[in-house]
Design a protein around this motif. Structure first.
Motif, PDB file in Angstrom:
ATOM      1  N   GLU A  12       4.364  -2.559   2.904  1.00 31.39           N
ATOM      2  CA  GLU A  12       5.155  -1.388   2.539  1.00 31.39           C
ATOM      3  C   GLU A  12       4.578  -0.176   3.260  1.00 31.39           C
ATOM      4  OE1 GLU A  12       6.089   1.068  -1.503  1.00 31.39           O
ATOM      5  OE2 GLU A  12       6.440  -1.082  -1.528  1.00 31.39           O
ATOM      6  N   ASN A  13       5.453   0.718   3.687  1.00 28.23           N
ATOM      7  CA  ASN A  13       5.037   1.933   4.383  1.00 28.23           C
ATOM      8  C   ASN A  13       5.260   3.145   3.492  1.00 28.23           C
ATOM      9  OD1 ASN A  13       4.441   1.035   7.235  1.00 28.23           O
ATOM     10  ND2 ASN A  13       6.451   0.139   6.913  1.00 28.23           N
ATOM     11  N   ILE A  14       4.238   4.006   3.438  1.00 29.01           N
ATOM     12  CA  ILE A  14       4.339   5.251   2.685  1.00 29.01           C
ATOM     13  C   ILE A  14       3.909   6.386   3.605  1.00 29.01           C
ATOM     14  CG2 ILE A  14       3.451   6.603   0.755  1.00 29.01           C
ATOM     15  CD1 ILE A  14       3.009   4.063  -0.772  1.00 29.01           C
ATOM     16  N   ASP A  15       4.743   7.389   3.727  1.00 30.28           N
ATOM     17  CA  ASP A  15       4.437   8.553   4.545  1.00 30.28           C
ATOM     18  C   ASP A  15       4.204   9.742   3.614  1.00 30.28           C
ATOM     19  OD1 ASP A  15       4.308  10.678   6.296  1.00 30.28           O
ATOM     20  OD2 ASP A  15       6.050  10.048   7.472  1.00 30.28           O
ATOM     21  N   LEU A  39      -0.171  -2.414   2.412  1.00 33.60           N
ATOM     22  CA  LEU A  39       0.369  -1.067   2.415  1.00 33.60           C
ATOM     23  C   LEU A  39      -0.123  -0.311   3.641  1.00 33.60           C
ATOM     24  CD1 LEU A  39       1.862   0.984   0.530  1.00 33.60           C
ATOM     25  CD2 LEU A  39      -0.326   1.380  -0.565  1.00 33.60           C
ATOM     26  N   ARG A  40       0.789   0.376   4.311  1.00 33.68           N
ATOM     27  CA  ARG A  40       0.435   1.267   5.418  1.00 33.68           C
ATOM     28  C   ARG A  40       0.758   2.678   4.947  1.00 33.68           C
ATOM     29  NH1 ARG A  40       3.723   3.131  10.240  1.00 33.68           N
ATOM     30  NH2 ARG A  40       2.179   3.830  11.754  1.00 33.68           N
ATOM     31  N   VAL A  41      -0.234   3.562   5.000  1.00 30.55           N
ATOM     32  CA  VAL A  41      -0.079   4.931   4.530  1.00 30.55           C
ATOM     33  C   VAL A  41      -0.368   5.879   5.686  1.00 30.55           C
ATOM     34  CG1 VAL A  41      -0.839   6.653   2.855  1.00 30.55           C
ATOM     35  CG2 VAL A  41      -0.886   4.228   2.235  1.00 30.55           C
ATOM     36  N   LEU A  42       0.508   6.844   5.883  1.00 29.65           N
ATOM     37  CA  LEU A  42       0.295   7.893   6.883  1.00 29.65           C
ATOM     38  C   LEU A  42       0.043   9.202   6.148  1.00 29.65           C
ATOM     39  CD1 LEU A  42       3.224   7.054   9.327  1.00 29.65           C
ATOM     40  CD2 LEU A  42       0.812   6.384   9.524  1.00 29.65           C
ATOM     41  N   ARG A  62      -8.902  -3.764   0.549  1.00 28.67           N
ATOM     42  CA  ARG A  62      -9.645  -3.480   1.767  1.00 28.67           C
ATOM     43  C   ARG A  62      -8.971  -2.296   2.434  1.00 28.67           C
ATOM     44  NH1 ARG A  62     -10.267  -9.518   4.157  1.00 28.67           N
ATOM     45  NH2 ARG A  62     -11.821 -10.202   2.670  1.00 28.67           N
ATOM     46  N   VAL A  63      -9.760  -1.456   3.061  1.00 27.29           N
ATOM     47  CA  VAL A  63      -9.230  -0.235   3.672  1.00 27.29           C
ATOM     48  C   VAL A  63      -9.623  -0.192   5.147  1.00 27.29           C
ATOM     49  CG1 VAL A  63      -9.235   2.283   3.609  1.00 27.29           C
ATOM     50  CG2 VAL A  63      -9.460   0.985   1.472  1.00 27.29           C
ATOM     51  N   ASP A  70      -1.265  11.668  17.294  1.00 26.52           N
ATOM     52  CA  ASP A  70      -0.832  12.993  16.820  1.00 26.52           C
ATOM     53  C   ASP A  70      -1.754  13.574  15.750  1.00 26.52           C
ATOM     54  OD1 ASP A  70      -0.210  11.484  14.589  1.00 26.52           O
ATOM     55  OD2 ASP A  70       1.904  12.041  14.539  1.00 26.52           O
ATOM     56  N   GLY A  71      -2.873  12.896  15.464  1.00 24.95           N
ATOM     57  CA  GLY A  71      -3.827  13.379  14.477  1.00 24.95           C
ATOM     58  C   GLY A  71      -3.599  12.846  13.076  1.00 24.95           C
ATOM     59  N   THR A  72      -2.512  12.118  12.872  1.00 24.79           N
ATOM     60  CA  THR A  72      -2.222  11.523  11.572  1.00 24.79           C
ATOM     61  C   THR A  72      -3.250  10.440  11.253  1.00 24.79           C
ATOM     62  OG1 THR A  72       0.149  11.915  11.811  1.00 24.79           O
ATOM     63  CG2 THR A  72      -0.501  10.180  10.277  1.00 24.79           C
ATOM     64  N   THR A  73      -3.675  10.390  10.009  1.00 23.05           N
ATOM     65  CA  THR A  73      -4.572   9.329   9.560  1.00 23.05           C
ATOM     66  C   THR A  73      -3.712   8.168   9.061  1.00 23.05           C
ATOM     67  OG1 THR A  73      -6.245  10.938   8.912  1.00 23.05           O
ATOM     68  CG2 THR A  73      -6.463   8.724   7.992  1.00 23.05           C
ATOM     69  N   GLU A  74      -4.000   6.976   9.575  1.00 23.74           N
ATOM     70  CA  GLU A  74      -3.283   5.768   9.170  1.00 23.74           C
ATOM     71  C   GLU A  74      -4.228   4.900   8.358  1.00 23.74           C
ATOM     72  OE1 GLU A  74      -0.674   2.486  11.446  1.00 23.74           O
ATOM     73  OE2 GLU A  74      -2.797   2.538  12.023  1.00 23.74           O
ATOM     74  N   PHE A  75      -3.780   4.527   7.183  1.00 28.77           N
ATOM     75  CA  PHE A  75      -4.537   3.619   6.314  1.00 28.77           C
ATOM     76  C   PHE A  75      -3.790   2.292   6.267  1.00 28.77           C
ATOM     77  CE2 PHE A  75      -5.073   7.890   4.749  1.00 28.77           C
ATOM     78  CZ  PHE A  75      -6.414   7.990   4.428  1.00 28.77           C
ATOM     79  N   ILE A  76      -4.508   1.201   6.428  1.00 29.27           N
ATOM     80  CA  ILE A  76      -3.950  -0.129   6.184  1.00 29.27           C
ATOM     81  C   ILE A  76      -4.714  -0.656   4.982  1.00 29.27           C
ATOM     82  CG2 ILE A  76      -3.562  -2.450   7.070  1.00 29.27           C
ATOM     83  CD1 ILE A  76      -1.978  -0.275   8.582  1.00 29.27           C
TER      84      ILE A  76
END
Length: 80
Positions: A12-15, A39-42, A62-63, A70-76
């Protein structure tokens, strides 16, 4: 190191870019409470990095963190 998802797990993607804490963590909590395993979080809030990481680890996920061009932090996040 890339974390593998179990076969059949949908990511699932969450922005949450543009949101201030605690909103990013609450969005992640809501997804985890729904049973999302991958989960992928931006995010673009520096405080969110610490808060999302701490919350996910406490929920036994797990992270993996990376910074996009573009400087966005991506979490998986993946359930352990």
């Amino acid at each position: 190191m890339a974390f593998l998802r179990k076969k059949g797990d949908k990511m699932e993607n969450i922005d949450v870019r543009g949101l201030s804490c605690p909103a990013p963590v609450l969005e992640v909590k809501q997804a985890i409470d729904k049973g999302v395993k991958s989960l992928r979080v931006l995010a673009d809030c520096g405080t969110a990095t610490e808060n999302i990481t701490r919350f996910a680890k406490n929920a036994h996920y797990r992270v993996e963190i990376s910074t996009l061009d573009d400087g966005t932090t991506e979490f998986i996040l993946n359930a352990q």
